[in-house]
Design an enzyme around this catalytic site. Structure first.
Site, PDB file in Angstrom:
ATOM      1  N   TYR A  59    -113.470 -79.948-104.238  1.00 43.45           N
ATOM      2  CA  TYR A  59    -112.415 -79.482-105.144  1.00 43.45           C
ATOM      3  C   TYR A  59    -112.831 -79.558-106.398  1.00 43.45           C
ATOM      4  CZ  TYR A  59    -109.619 -78.442-100.708  1.00 43.45           C
ATOM      5  OH  TYR A  59    -109.174 -78.203 -99.618  1.00 43.45           O
ATOM      6  N   LEU A 211     -97.693 -71.670 -96.980  1.00 50.95           N
ATOM      7  CA  LEU A 211     -96.885 -70.560 -97.772  1.00 50.95           C
ATOM      8  C   LEU A 211     -98.038 -69.368 -98.075  1.00 50.95           C
ATOM      9  CD1 LEU A 211     -94.712 -72.811-100.170  1.00 50.95           C
ATOM     10  CD2 LEU A 211     -94.179 -71.434 -97.904  1.00 50.95           C
ATOM     11  N   ARG A 213    -100.750 -69.513 -99.448  1.00 53.24           N
ATOM     12  CA  ARG A 213    -101.434 -69.531-100.886  1.00 53.24           C
ATOM     13  C   ARG A 213    -100.213 -68.843-101.965  1.00 53.24           C
ATOM     14  NH1 ARG A 213    -104.554 -68.668 -97.173  1.00 53.24           N
ATOM     15  NH2 ARG A 213    -106.433 -69.839 -96.973  1.00 53.24           N
ATOM     16  N   GLY A 214     -98.882 -69.012-101.825  1.00 51.10           N
ATOM     17  CA  GLY A 214     -97.808 -68.649-102.385  1.00 51.10           C
ATOM     18  C   GLY A 214     -97.334 -67.315-101.962  1.00 51.10           C
ATOM     19  N   SER A 217     -94.007 -67.436-100.584  1.00 49.70           N
ATOM     20  CA  SER A 217     -93.039 -68.536-101.003  1.00 49.70           C
ATOM     21  C   SER A 217     -91.866 -68.026-101.645  1.00 49.70           C
ATOM     22  CB  SER A 217     -93.859 -69.333-102.278  1.00 49.70           C
ATOM     23  OG  SER A 217     -94.155 -68.321-103.389  1.00 49.70           O
TER      24      SER A 217
END
Length: 343
Positions: A59, A211, A213-214, A217
């Site tokens: 990352y 979620l 990746r949003g 959400s």
């Protein structure tokens, strides 16, 4: 510090908070992140009783591990509180593209040596290869991690995105604490074979992408998807693509009606649904900001009864999402998907 409910991560794994913090977005793949806010979010999570911090050595090419190191170093006793889960094995070029995975025993130990240094710690709590290396038997990769456990550098062995057969082979080699894998209302592939196999073997689940990746959400709109920052990998994700995004946001709108009736947000309903799947499943919250963390933690106050779960199922039935969860070249690297397809 608040005390959140604690679960054992599988039969052999550590005790962790009922929710974990996924730190990837603080360093990579979702566009620019604010360093100070990221560190403040890690501190807020620890203060709220979140103990599980999930990262990967790839990352930001080590950036995320260094960020976690700095966050923990600023708070006395934080390293003892935190359970650090690290994924390794992904190979990347300096300009970012992924080049494959390396699960050879010598590589496993090399990756661990660098992670220990970047994290500023003498041990990693849970260590796992991010994707199965198709050229290296899982027994060899897991065996190398077991040697790290025997030497005290690693406490527990995890898996990531592997199918039921690979789970069984790994578990026959060494004790496995958990399998990290995507699981959400719109990504339910593990329910057929993988989740039953893990439960049979006493292996926990750390669920990422709860979620999506949003996407689910409640904060995404068609306009915000169009305005994603350069480098945000969601811009190449099938579920965010034209032709799919409208279908998927319609599912969110259906979920929003249920959330409003419960006095909750869409994100809280989506997280609460994953929590309702069993105490052996620990959702990872991918919050990069304190306000999003606070919202996600509010899911713990949402109680879903049988009528709520039926309404959610009707609003977002299994398989309703348009588009795969990754682009084709990434899907090809997922042992979990190959097994699900019977390959």
């Amino acid at each position: 510090m608040t005390n959140l409910p604690v679960h054992s991560l599988g039969v052999t794994g550590p005790a962790v908070s009922v929710l974990g913090l996924g730190c990837m977005g603080m360093s990579a793949l979702y566009g620019p992140a604010d360093r100070d806010e990221s560190i403040a979010t890690i501190h807020a999570a620890l203060d709220a009783g979140v103990t599980l911090l999930d990262t990967g050595d790839f990352y930001g090419m080590g950036h995320n591990e260094l960020l976690i190191r700095d966050a923990l170093a600023q708070r006395e006793g934080s390293r003892e509180q935190a359970v650090i889960s690290v994924k390794f094995g992904a190979l990347r070029s300096p300009d970012g593209p992924f080049l494959g995975y390396d699960g050879r025993p010598a590589a496993v130990k090399n990756f661990a040596a660098y992670s220990l240094q970047r994290l500023g710690t003498d041990h990693i709590d849970v260590y796992r290869i991010a994707r199965l290396d198709p050229d290296v038997p899982i027994e060899e990769t897991v065996g190398a991690i077991q040697e790290l456990v025997d030497a005290g550098w690693v406490r527990h062995i995890g898996l990531s995105e592997v199918g039921a057969d690979t789970v069984r082979r790994a578990a026959a080699t060494a004790p496995i604490a958990d399998l990290q894998i995507e699981y959400s209302l719109i990504s339910r592939g593990i329910e057929d074979e993988i989740l039953p196999a893990c439960r049979e073997l006493g292996i926990g689940i750390t669920a990422y992408g709860v979620l999506s990746r949003g996407l689910i959400s409640g904060h995404m709109t068609r306009e915000s998807v169009r305005g994603l920052a350069p480098g945000d990998f969601r811009g190449m994700s099938p579920r965010f693509a034209d032709g799919n995004i409208d279908t998927n946001l319609a599912l969110v709108d259906a979920l929003r009606k249920i959330a409003e009736a419960k006095g909750a947000t869409v994100a809280q309903i989506a997280i609460a649904w994953v929590l309702s799947r069993g105490a052996d499943i620990v959702p990872l919250i991918g919050a990069r900001r304190r306000d999003r963390l606070t919202e996600s933690l509010g899911a713990l106050d949402v109680q879903l009864d049988a009528a709520d779960l039926a309404a959610i199922e009707a609003a977002v039935p299994a398989g309703a999402a348009a588009g795969e969860r990754y682009a084709p070249e990434q899907m090809a690297m997922l042992d979990s998907e190959k097994r699900a397809a019977g390959e």
